[in-house]
Scaffold this motif. Structure first.
Motif, PDB file in Angstrom:
ATOM      1  N   HIS A 112       0.703  -1.400  -0.053  1.00 19.44           N
ATOM      2  CA  HIS A 112       0.038  -0.107  -0.071  1.00 19.44           C
ATOM      3  C   HIS A 112       0.801   1.256   0.111  1.00 19.44           C
ATOM      4  O   HIS A 112       0.394   2.211  -0.759  1.00 19.44           O
ATOM      5  N   HIS A 116       1.087   5.116  -2.549  1.00 22.92           N
ATOM      6  CA  HIS A 116       1.276   6.353  -1.894  1.00 22.92           C
ATOM      7  C   HIS A 116       2.518   6.927  -2.415  1.00 22.92           C
ATOM      8  O   HIS A 116       2.630   8.215  -2.684  1.00 22.92           O
ATOM      9  N   SER A 143      -0.320   9.809   6.439  1.00 22.49           N
ATOM     10  CA  SER A 143      -1.846   9.456   6.461  1.00 22.49           C
ATOM     11  C   SER A 143      -2.305   8.995   7.523  1.00 22.49           C
ATOM     12  O   SER A 143      -1.639   9.324   8.747  1.00 22.49           O
ATOM     13  N   ASP A 310      -6.787   6.801   0.149  1.00 28.59           N
ATOM     14  CA  ASP A 310      -6.502   5.520  -0.539  1.00 28.59           C
ATOM     15  C   ASP A 310      -7.386   5.331  -1.866  1.00 28.59           C
ATOM     16  O   ASP A 310      -8.546   6.045  -1.927  1.00 28.59           O
TER      17      ASP A 310
HETATM   18 ZN    ZN Z   1      -3.374   4.963   2.698  1.00 24.12          ZN
END
Ligand code: ZN
Ligand code: KG4
Length: 351
Positions: A112, A116, A143, A310
């Motif tokens: 993930h 980003h 985040s 996200d």
């Molecule tokens: Zn995230």
């Protein structure tokens, strides 16, 4: 035409599906669960899972319809395998496995945070903006779940140089917002209220200011807010809200500025990127640009607002890079053995 990727991200409380080709996003769908979790003041994992389960097929159908494509047209499927909420990640992984097996497609697992990191280089369907990725570059990801400084030596090669020791910056903003009765998630509301306040009205400690590392820690400042509220007469709090918000947010942003500036003094990079939900925050983007430019480097922020939070588009774009390097799972056995990794830690240093 570059390979077409169908990407899935269900790492937290957004069910997101994207179709990407190279750095271009053909379509991106985000079904947010924020309204559902609001009543609990945070993400409720079991409900997040159930919601992902009911939304994932409609999200896939919508992403394909918007791209005017069918599953058969896709070259490969990609999924976030971690970090994130285990029950939430599971839904995306299971669905991706099913598609890969049924349609005989390769599967590309993506971290993930990798998403980003590269979100600043994601393009719209027309190929804009055109930004050259020059290595090495430094990435700052801020985040709700993460606060990290990462060196990217070459394509897909990472070294975490600083990370959160306890709460993430977004989490600290959300928790203070909750204490101030501003609801969940409160980062954006806190920012709005802070605009009318004085940053010097309250002296919140600047987290990790004197430390030698590049790490971040926000549980102390959260406690400081709790203490401040405990000694403030309740009838005074409404009038003090803008000042409390401004002083608190300022201390958090200042701590990020200090660590970024320290990293820029040590690492001679020409490019620095910002990613993560807190990149919506104007104070953060301003200090980011100012600090990076002061070191003669070029600052890049996500070019479209949806790329801060996200989304599966950033996952698809990273998957496209992995496909080109053949970092994919082909065999049934490899695909079946892919598992969620809630605490995945991005450190793959390939020189
Ligand atoms: Zn995230
Ligand atoms: O990247 P993201 O959508 O989810 C995670 O991977 O965690 O980030 C969500 C975080 C939340 O903490 C939210 O309060 C914060 O981003 N956020 C903001 C703003 N908009 C969202 N924080 C400060 N100012 C904002 N405008």
């Amino acid at each position: 035409m570059k390979p077409l990727i169908l990407a899935i991200d269900t790492s937290c409380d957004e069910t997101s599906i994207a179709i990407t080709s190279g750095a271009r996003v053909i379509s991106n769908v985000i079904f947010s669960q924020t309204q559902l979790h609001k009543q609990f003041g945070g993400v409720y994992p079991i409900m997040a899972k159930a919601e992902h389960q009911s939304k994932i097929q409609p999200a896939i159908s919508l992403a394909l319809a918007r791209a005017r494509l069918k599953l058969q047209d896709i070259t490969a499927v990609a999924v976030t395998y971690g970090p994130g909420l285990a029950p939430a990640l599971e839904v995306g992984i299971q669905t991706t496995k099913q598609i890969a097996t049924e349609f005989n497609k390769p599967l590309i697992p993506v971290d993930h945070i990798e998403g980003h990191i590269y979100s600043a280089f994601v393009q719209n369907s027309k190929g804009n903006p055109k930004r050259d990725i020059k290595y090495p570059f430094l990435a700052l990801v801020v985040s709700g779940g993460h606060t990290e400084l990462i060196m990217v030596a070459s394509e897909l090669s990472y070294k975490i140089i600083g990370e959160k020791l306890d709460d993430a910056a977004g989490e600290a903003l959300d928790k203070a917002a909750r204490m101030l009765g501003l609801g969940y998630p409160g980062g954006a509301v806190l920012e709005k209220i802070a605009m009318k306040g004085n940053i010097h009205a309250y002296k919140f400690p600047i987290p990790m200011q004197g430390t030698n590392s590049y790490d971040f820690s926000y549980s102390g400042i959260k406690t400081a807010m709790k203490r401040t509220l405990a000694i403030t007469p309740p009838e005074e709090i409404p009038g003090q809200l803008p000042h409390l918000a401004a002083s608190y947010q300022h201390a958090i942003m200042k701590s990020i500025e200090i660590k970024l500036e320290k990293a820029l003094r040590y690492f001679a990079v020409k490019t620095v990127v910002l990613g993560g939900g807190v990149a919506h925050n104007k104070q953060l983007t301003q200090l980011f640009r100012k600090t990076v430019r002061a070191h003669d480097a070029i600052p890049f922020t996500p070019p479209f607002p949806y790329l801060c939070g996200d989304n599966a588009a950033m996952i698809g774009v990273v998957a496209g890079m992995k496909y080109a390097k053949n970092i994919v799972l082909y065999s049934k056995k490899e695909i079946e053995s892919l598992d969620r990794t809630p605490r995945a830690h991005l450190n793959t240093w390939v020189l």
